[in-house]
Design an enzyme around this catalytic site. Structure first.
Site, PDB file in Angstrom:
ATOM      1  N   ASP A  69       0.823  -1.216   0.000  1.00  0.00           N
ATOM      2  CA  ASP A  69       0.000   0.000   0.000  1.00  0.00           C
ATOM      3  C   ASP A  69       0.857   1.266   0.000  1.00  0.00           C
ATOM      4  OD1 ASP A  69      -2.419  -1.340  -0.077  1.00  0.00           O
ATOM      5  OD2 ASP A  69      -2.483  -1.596   2.093  1.00  0.00           O
ATOM      6  N   GLY A  70       2.000   1.219   0.690  1.00  0.00           N
ATOM      7  CA  GLY A  70       2.889   2.386   0.716  1.00  0.00           C
ATOM      8  C   GLY A  70       3.390   2.700  -0.686  1.00  0.00           C
ATOM      9  N   ARG A  74       2.657   5.998  -3.080  1.00  0.00           N
ATOM     10  CA  ARG A  74       3.723   6.769  -3.740  1.00  0.00           C
ATOM     11  C   ARG A  74       3.413   6.937  -5.229  1.00  0.00           C
ATOM     12  NH1 ARG A  74       6.609   4.346   0.485  1.00  0.00           N
ATOM     13  NH2 ARG A  74       7.147   2.359  -0.453  1.00  0.00           N
ATOM     14  N   ASN A 176      -5.408   8.942   1.108  1.00  0.00           N
ATOM     15  CA  ASN A 176      -5.833   8.390   2.398  1.00  0.00           C
ATOM     16  C   ASN A 176      -6.229   9.482   3.393  1.00  0.00           C
ATOM     17  OD1 ASN A 176      -5.679   5.620   2.217  1.00  0.00           O
ATOM     18  ND2 ASN A 176      -3.668   5.440   3.187  1.00  0.00           N
ATOM     19  N   ASP A 177      -5.217  10.285   3.773  1.00  0.00           N
ATOM     20  CA  ASP A 177      -5.494  11.188   4.894  1.00  0.00           C
ATOM     21  C   ASP A 177      -4.463  12.290   5.070  1.00  0.00           C
ATOM     22  OD1 ASP A 177      -3.443   9.450   5.831  1.00  0.00           O
ATOM     23  OD2 ASP A 177      -4.865   8.270   6.968  1.00  0.00           O
ATOM     24  N   HIS A 187       3.910  16.468  24.812  1.00  0.00           N
ATOM     25  CA  HIS A 187       3.015  17.604  24.611  1.00  0.00           C
ATOM     26  C   HIS A 187       2.008  17.289  23.509  1.00  0.00           C
ATOM     27  CE1 HIS A 187       3.364  22.011  25.905  1.00  0.00           C
ATOM     28  NE2 HIS A 187       2.123  21.762  25.587  1.00  0.00           N
ATOM     29  N   ASP A 206      -3.438  13.074  20.674  1.00  0.00           N
ATOM     30  CA  ASP A 206      -2.158  12.668  20.076  1.00  0.00           C
ATOM     31  C   ASP A 206      -2.124  13.074  18.607  1.00  0.00           C
ATOM     32  OD1 ASP A 206      -1.302  11.598  22.414  1.00  0.00           O
ATOM     33  OD2 ASP A 206      -1.297   9.506  21.759  1.00  0.00           O
ATOM     34  N   ALA A 241      -6.778   9.349  20.390  1.00  0.00           N
ATOM     35  CA  ALA A 241      -6.572   9.491  21.836  1.00  0.00           C
ATOM     36  C   ALA A 241      -6.859  10.914  22.328  1.00  0.00           C
ATOM     37  CB  ALA A 241      -5.141   9.071  22.217  1.00  0.00           C
ATOM     38  N   GLN A 276       3.339  10.536   4.921  1.00  0.00           N
ATOM     39  CA  GLN A 276       4.628  11.215   4.729  1.00  0.00           C
ATOM     40  C   GLN A 276       4.614  12.578   5.402  1.00  0.00           C
ATOM     41  OE1 GLN A 276       7.236   9.729   2.615  1.00  0.00           O
ATOM     42  NE2 GLN A 276       5.857   8.052   3.107  1.00  0.00           N
TER      43      GLN A 276
HETATM   44  N1  LIG Z   1      -1.976   3.218  13.642  1.00  0.00           N
HETATM   45  C1  LIG Z   1      -2.124   3.119  12.335  1.00  0.00           C
HETATM   46  O1  LIG Z   1      -2.848   2.268  11.817  1.00  0.00           O
HETATM   47  C2  LIG Z   1      -1.428   4.083  11.440  1.00  0.00           C
HETATM   48  C3  LIG Z   1      -0.450   4.960  11.939  1.00  0.00           C
HETATM   49  C4  LIG Z   1       0.149   5.841  11.039  1.00  0.00           C
HETATM   50  C5  LIG Z   1      -0.224   5.850   9.692  1.00  0.00           C
HETATM   51  N2  LIG Z   1      -1.165   4.975   9.273  1.00  0.00           N
HETATM   52  C6  LIG Z   1      -1.629   4.962   7.880  1.00  0.00           C
HETATM   53  O2  LIG Z   1      -0.591   4.590   7.013  1.00  0.00           O
HETATM   54  C7  LIG Z   1      -0.876   5.219   5.790  1.00  0.00           C
HETATM   55  C8  LIG Z   1       0.368   5.176   4.948  1.00  0.00           C
HETATM   56  O3  LIG Z   1       0.539   3.831   4.564  1.00  0.00           O
HETATM   57  P1  LIG Z   1       1.980   3.190   4.361  1.00  0.00           P
HETATM   58  O4  LIG Z   1       1.783   1.814   3.827  1.00  0.00           O
HETATM   59  O5  LIG Z   1       2.854   4.153   3.644  1.00  0.00           O
HETATM   60  O6  LIG Z   1       2.524   3.183   5.839  1.00  0.00           O
HETATM   61  P2  LIG Z   1       2.724   1.941   6.799  1.00  0.00           P
HETATM   62  O7  LIG Z   1       3.675   0.992   6.149  1.00  0.00           O
HETATM   63  O8  LIG Z   1       3.033   2.469   8.169  1.00  0.00           O
HETATM   64  O9  LIG Z   1       1.241   1.349   6.709  1.00  0.00           O
HETATM   65  C9  LIG Z   1       0.299   1.307   7.675  1.00  0.00           C
HETATM   66  C10 LIG Z   1      -0.670   0.168   7.338  1.00  0.00           C
HETATM   67  O10 LIG Z   1      -1.845   0.690   6.736  1.00  0.00           O
HETATM   68  C11 LIG Z   1      -2.165  -0.055   5.555  1.00  0.00           C
HETATM   69  N3  LIG Z   1      -2.916   0.848   4.698  1.00  0.00           N
HETATM   70  C12 LIG Z   1      -2.481   1.946   4.040  1.00  0.00           C
HETATM   71  N4  LIG Z   1      -3.502   2.547   3.391  1.00  0.00           N
HETATM   72  C13 LIG Z   1      -4.615   1.792   3.651  1.00  0.00           C
HETATM   73  C14 LIG Z   1      -5.987   1.909   3.287  1.00  0.00           C
HETATM   74  N5  LIG Z   1      -6.447   2.912   2.544  1.00  0.00           N
HETATM   75  N6  LIG Z   1      -6.851   0.964   3.739  1.00  0.00           N
HETATM   76  C15 LIG Z   1      -6.415  -0.044   4.496  1.00  0.00           C
HETATM   77  N7  LIG Z   1      -5.152  -0.198   4.903  1.00  0.00           N
HETATM   78  C16 LIG Z   1      -4.253   0.723   4.488  1.00  0.00           C
HETATM   79  C17 LIG Z   1      -0.838  -0.541   5.041  1.00  0.00           C
HETATM   80  O11 LIG Z   1      -0.958  -1.698   4.219  1.00  0.00           O
HETATM   81  C18 LIG Z   1      -0.127  -0.876   6.352  1.00  0.00           C
HETATM   82  O12 LIG Z   1      -0.473  -2.151   6.838  1.00  0.00           O
HETATM   83  C19 LIG Z   1      -1.317   6.600   6.179  1.00  0.00           C
HETATM   84  O13 LIG Z   1      -2.103   7.229   5.182  1.00  0.00           O
HETATM   85  C20 LIG Z   1      -2.107   6.327   7.440  1.00  0.00           C
HETATM   86  O14 LIG Z   1      -3.494   6.224   7.191  1.00  0.00           O
HETATM   87  C21 LIG Z   1      -1.760   4.095  10.103  1.00  0.00           C
HETATM   88  N1  LIG Z   2      12.283   1.413  -3.008  1.00  0.00           N
HETATM   89  C1  LIG Z   2      12.698   0.846  -1.877  1.00  0.00           C
HETATM   90  N2  LIG Z   2      13.964   0.377  -1.766  1.00  0.00           N
HETATM   91  C2  LIG Z   2      14.393  -0.200  -0.644  1.00  0.00           C
HETATM   92  N3  LIG Z   2      13.630  -0.370   0.448  1.00  0.00           N
HETATM   93  C3  LIG Z   2      12.382   0.073   0.408  1.00  0.00           C
HETATM   94  C4  LIG Z   2      11.842   0.702  -0.756  1.00  0.00           C
HETATM   95  N4  LIG Z   2      10.548   1.048  -0.510  1.00  0.00           N
HETATM   96  C5  LIG Z   2      10.312   0.652   0.758  1.00  0.00           C
HETATM   97  N5  LIG Z   2      11.406   0.065   1.303  1.00  0.00           N
HETATM   98  C6  LIG Z   2      11.528  -0.473   2.651  1.00  0.00           C
HETATM   99  O1  LIG Z   2      10.560  -1.506   2.813  1.00  0.00           O
HETATM  100  C7  LIG Z   2       9.895  -1.395   4.074  1.00  0.00           C
HETATM  101  C8  LIG Z   2       8.376  -1.298   3.872  1.00  0.00           C
HETATM  102  O2  LIG Z   2       8.103  -0.127   3.109  1.00  0.00           O
HETATM  103  P1  LIG Z   2       6.649   0.322   2.813  1.00  0.00           P
HETATM  104  O3  LIG Z   2       5.847   0.206   4.070  1.00  0.00           O
HETATM  105  O4  LIG Z   2       6.630   1.596   2.112  1.00  0.00           O
HETATM  106  O5  LIG Z   2       6.244  -0.838   1.808  1.00  0.00           O
HETATM  107  P2  LIG Z   2       4.856  -1.145   1.208  1.00  0.00           P
HETATM  108  O6  LIG Z   2       4.928  -0.913  -0.250  1.00  0.00           O
HETATM  109  O7  LIG Z   2       3.774  -0.467   1.967  1.00  0.00           O
HETATM  110  O8  LIG Z   2       4.734  -2.677   1.441  1.00  0.00           O
HETATM  111  P3  LIG Z   2       4.199  -3.385   2.776  1.00  0.00           P
HETATM  112  O9  LIG Z   2       2.735  -3.580   2.560  1.00  0.00           O
HETATM  113  O10 LIG Z   2       4.919  -4.685   2.771  1.00  0.00           O
HETATM  114  O11 LIG Z   2       4.535  -2.479   3.924  1.00  0.00           O
HETATM  115  C9  LIG Z   2      10.492  -0.182   4.741  1.00  0.00           C
HETATM  116  O12 LIG Z   2      11.442  -0.640   5.667  1.00  0.00           O
HETATM  117  C10 LIG Z   2      11.136   0.593   3.640  1.00  0.00           C
HETATM  118  O13 LIG Z   2      12.296   1.283   4.081  1.00  0.00           O
END
Ligand SMILES: NC(=O)c1ccc[n+]([C@@H]2O[C@H](COP(=O)([O-])OP(=O)(O)OC[C@H]3O[C@@H](n4cnc5c(N)ncnc54)[C@H](O)[C@@H]3O)[C@@H](O)[C@H]2O)c1
Ligand SMILES: Nc1ncnc2c1ncn2[C@@H]1O[C@H](COP(=O)(O)OP(=O)(O)OP(=O)(O)O)[C@@H](O)[C@H]1O
Length: 355
Positions: A69-70, A74, A176-177, A187, A206, A241, A276
């Site tokens: 999803d990350g 992107r 997402n958000d 704080h 928080d 929270a 981000q």
């Molecule tokens: N406590 C939490 O759950 C928490 C905390 C910080 C950020 N986030 C979320 O993480 C998102 C960024 O995702 P990331 O993958 O780059 O970070 P990340 O790797 O920290 O992912 C957080 C989790 O959320 C999942 N996720 C992301 N978007 C989703 C969606 N629309 N529906 C269901 N699950 C989703 C990802 O697969 C991952 O398991 C932010 O937009 C925010 O919503 C969640």
């Molecule tokens: N292009 C990249 N090259 C090397 N490492 C990466 C890259 N993108 C992400 N990572 C590393 O992989 C880990 C997971 O990254 P990220 O959460 O963004 O992945 P994702 O695409 O959401 O997949 P997942 O669902 O497995 O989390 C992090 O530790 C991050 O530093």
């Protein structure tokens, strides 16, 4: 849709994603289409905004993401700037947004190329801010945990004018958000939360999350927020929270903006957009979050089975009492026969829709 150029966003840390990238490249070559890999972590210069990234890649009209999803977020950040479509290939842990299994990547590209793919549009949020967002240099070192440097703060839209009290319009989209969260461990964030220009309440929390329906299953969900259908438009406000009795989510209409104004005694707050860090707010600063005109165009090879996916990916379990009652609930609840006229306008999945 017709594809002229493909942009690839690859999770380089994952071998399966690197292998899938070779498959996409081979497919592009076989179809005479240019394919540009977009290295979103590139450190040989400053990291680029979504618009800069899209232009540097030759403005692809299809962005393929290979990761979780990350990685998808992107890719979406880049695609939304040029109305490109995003094909998310599932190579992650949860894979809620990425619907195409890696073994179907060629079939998915064929479907896009021959005009058989579906395009699903998702609402995004954009922002105004009381001043241009900045990220203090000292914060950078905390961010370099393997990912590389932070994204730049969102640029101010060129048409935006200062001095009329409505703040600066930022060139940014959140799928997402937008989250305002405490920076100092000790704080909390104190902020007045305004919906459609009226004070809902002053919060001490928080974090404060403003999410799209797509984002309702991400951070907002983790804080107890409701699940919204991604097919609808809405602005979802969820506090994390909050130190107060009113801790519920408020689901606002799509034309109701949510503004967060940092109060004088608050700690500093970080603004994160789709996970981000993109800016830091001090007491007195404010941001307004509202529906953007731009939408993310998601490629689907089957109609989205959102609720099947919710059950599957979040491992929803049935009530134990129903399991001991004999026959369990069937996965599909719709007849095979033609849809009667009064149900014709409803979103009804085919009887055996893929998840
Ligand atoms: N406590 C939490 O759950 C928490 C905390 C910080 C950020 N986030 C979320 O993480 C998102 C960024 O995702 P990331 O993958 O780059 O970070 P990340 O790797 O920290 O992912 C957080 C989790 O959320 C999942 N996720 C992301 N978007 C989703 C969606 N629309 N529906 C269901 N699950 C989703 C990802 O697969 C991952 O398991 C932010 O937009 C925010 O919503 C969640
Ligand atoms: N292009 C990249 N090259 C090397 N490492 C990466 C890259 N993108 C992400 N990572 C590393 O992989 C880990 C997971 O990254 P990220 O959460 O963004 O992945 P994702 O695409 O959401 O997949 P997942 O669902 O497995 O989390 C992090 O530790 C991050 O530093």
């Amino acid at each position: 849709m017709t594809v002229h150029r493909v942009g690839l966003v690859v999770h380089q840390g994952r071998a399966a994603a690197r292998d899938a990238a070779l498959t996409v490249r081979a497919w592009c070559e076989a179809h005479g289409l240019p394919c540009t890999e977009i290295d979103v972590w590139s450190t040989d210069q400053h990291r680029r905004s979504g618009r800069e990234e899209a232009h540097a890649a030759g403005d692809p009209d299809l962005v393929v993401t290979l990761g979780g999803d990350g990685t998808f977020l992107r890719g979406a950040r880049i695609a939304v700037k040029t109305s490109a479509s995003v094909l998310g290939v599932d190579l992650g842990h949860v894979g809620f947004l990425t619907e195409v299994p890696v073994q179907d990547v060629t079939a998915a590209l064929d479907a896009v190329h021959t005009g058989h793919a579906l395009v699903e549009e998702r609402m995004t949020l954009t922002m105004r801010a009381s001043r241009p967002p900045e990220i203090p240099e000292e914060l950078e070192s905390f961010l370099c945990f393997g990912h590389g440097p932070a994204l730049p703060p969102p640029p101010v839209r060129p048409e935006s004018t200062e001095g009329d009290g409505w703040g600066l319009a930022l060139d940014v989209n959140a799928l997402n958000d937008v989250v305002v969260e405490k920076l100092a461990r000790d704080h909390q964030v104190s902020a007045g939360v305004y919906i459609s220009g009226r004070l809902l309440a002053a919060y001490s929390a928080d974090a404060l999350v403003v999410a799209t329906p797509t984002g309702s299953t991400a951070y907002s969900f983790a804080a107890g927020g409701p699940v919204l259908s991604p097919h609808m438009d809405a602005v979802v406000f969820t506090p994390i929270a909050p130190h107060m009795t009113f801790n519920r989510t408020v689901v606002a209409a799509p034309d109701e903006p949510v503004a967060l104004r940092i109060l004088p005694h608050s700690g500093r707050a970080a603004v994160t957009i789709d996970g981000q860090l993109r800016g830091v707010l001090d007491p007195g600063d404010w941001i307004g979050v509202y529906r953007a005109p731009q939408r993310v165009r998601l490629i689907r090879i089957h109609p989205t089975d959102f609720y099947g996916r919710l059950r599957d990916r979040f491992r929803l379990t049935d009530a134990p009492a129903t399991a001991s009652d004999g026959e369990s609930a069937p996965f599909f609840f719709r007849p095979d026969s033609p849809v009667p006229p009064d149900l014709a306008g409803l979103r009804l999945l085919p009887p055996t829709a893929a998840r």
